[in-house]
Design a protein around this motif. Structure first.
Motif, short mmCIF file in Angstrom:
data_model
loop_
_atom_site.label_atom_id
_atom_site.label_comp_id
_atom_site.label_asym_id
_atom_site.label_seq_id
_atom_site.Cartn_x
_atom_site.Cartn_y
_atom_site.Cartn_z
N ASP A 8 108.09 7.58 3.60
CA ASP A 8 106.90 7.75 2.52
C ASP A 8 107.60 8.45 1.29
OD1 ASP A 8 104.85 6.68 4.06
OD2 ASP A 8 104.62 8.62 5.06
N TRP A 21 100.93 13.66 -5.45
CA TRP A 21 101.10 12.63 -4.16
C TRP A 21 99.96 11.61 -4.44
CZ3 TRP A 21 104.98 11.44 -0.88
CH2 TRP A 21 104.68 10.44 -0.09
N CYS A 77 102.55 4.77 -3.43
CA CYS A 77 102.59 5.30 -2.31
C CYS A 77 101.60 4.81 -1.42
CB CYS A 77 102.32 6.84 -2.08
SG CYS A 77 103.83 7.78 -2.86
N CYS A 88 100.63 9.51 -6.96
CA CYS A 88 101.33 8.25 -6.61
C CYS A 88 100.51 7.16 -5.78
CB CYS A 88 102.62 8.75 -5.73
SG CYS A 88 103.61 7.38 -5.01
N GLN A 134 109.21 6.24 -0.90
CA GLN A 134 108.32 5.43 -1.89
C GLN A 134 107.90 6.35 -3.01
OE1 GLN A 134 104.88 4.55 0.41
NE2 GLN A 134 105.75 2.50 1.14
N TYR A 135 107.78 7.74 -2.86
CA TYR A 135 107.20 8.48 -3.67
C TYR A 135 108.37 8.73 -4.75
CZ TYR A 135 106.05 12.90 -6.44
OH TYR A 135 105.46 13.70 -7.43
#
Length: 214
Positions: free
Chosen positions: A74, A42, A51, A45, A77-78
């Motif tokens: 969210d 994460w 992100c 990203c 977006q990832y």
């Protein structure tokens, strides 16, 4: 992990929201992430501009712990960022794909059997060192029969579907259910703070798509 084609009986009679039990056919091969998305992934990203939410680790640590405090939006977006970065197509699983992958041909309450037992997962009553305290590093428990880790417990899993109160009218071909209450999205798998009933393979819940509490 490549998941084979097949069919299964989705749902259970344990709760109205898990009824009716119905057959779903997955007539295509499906690749599923071996582990939940980690903070390390994460944070990549976020660093890459894909992100917008850094995500709060609650002081438990980042690295190979599963990312928490991210919304369904969210998560979108990832997967979009990952698709752009790799040139391959990534998306959230549909709810029926998730249950098919989690069950791994089993029809028991949990993918390891009908008894929650001890140390099969992280939940409030699963018998692990992390129970009702915090998340565990990914891969801390034995995988299911298809080699997927942490499909039950530890952190809730977002799936693509809009929320519906039961499976009446649900797709039977593995696709996401795009009608219903689309301001709320489906969560599967249960978490470190949930009782064992919530980490059953058929258990399902919902929350607003912008909610970052899960």
């Amino acid at each position: 992990v490549w998941i084979p084609k097949g069919n299964f009986m989705m749902g259970s009679n344990e709760s109205e929201r898990e009824r009716p039990v119905h057959q779903v056919t997955i007539n295509y091969e499906l690749a599923v992430g071996k582990y939940p998305v980690t903070f390390e992934q994460w944070d990549g990203c976020v660093a890459g501009g894909g992100c917008s939410e850094r995500a709060d680790d609650k002081g438990w640590g980042r690295g190979n712990r599963p990312v928490i405090k991210v919304s369904w939006e969210d998560a979108q977006q990832y997967v979009q960022w990952l698709s752009r970065k790799t040139g391959k197509s990534y998306r959230l699983l549909s709810e029926s794909e998730w249950e098919y992958a989690a069950r791994a041909v089993t029809n028991t309450l949990y993918y390891w059997g009908d008894d929650v037992g001890r140390n099969h997962a992280n939940c409030d009553g699963c018998g692990s060192q992390w129970d009702n305290k915090q998340t565990a590093p990914v891969g801390s428990f034995a995988p299911n029969g298809w080699g997927l880790y942490d499909m039950s417990g530890n952190v809730w899993n977002w799936v693509e579907d809009c929320w519906n109160e039961s499976y009446s009218g649900a797709p039977g071909n593995g696709s996401a259910w795009k009608s219903g209450d689309c301001s709320r999205r489906v969560l599967r798998g249960g978490s470190w703070s949930d009782r064992p009933a919530w980490v059953r393979s058929a258990s399902r819940d919902r929350v607003e798509s912008a909610n970052r509490d899960s």
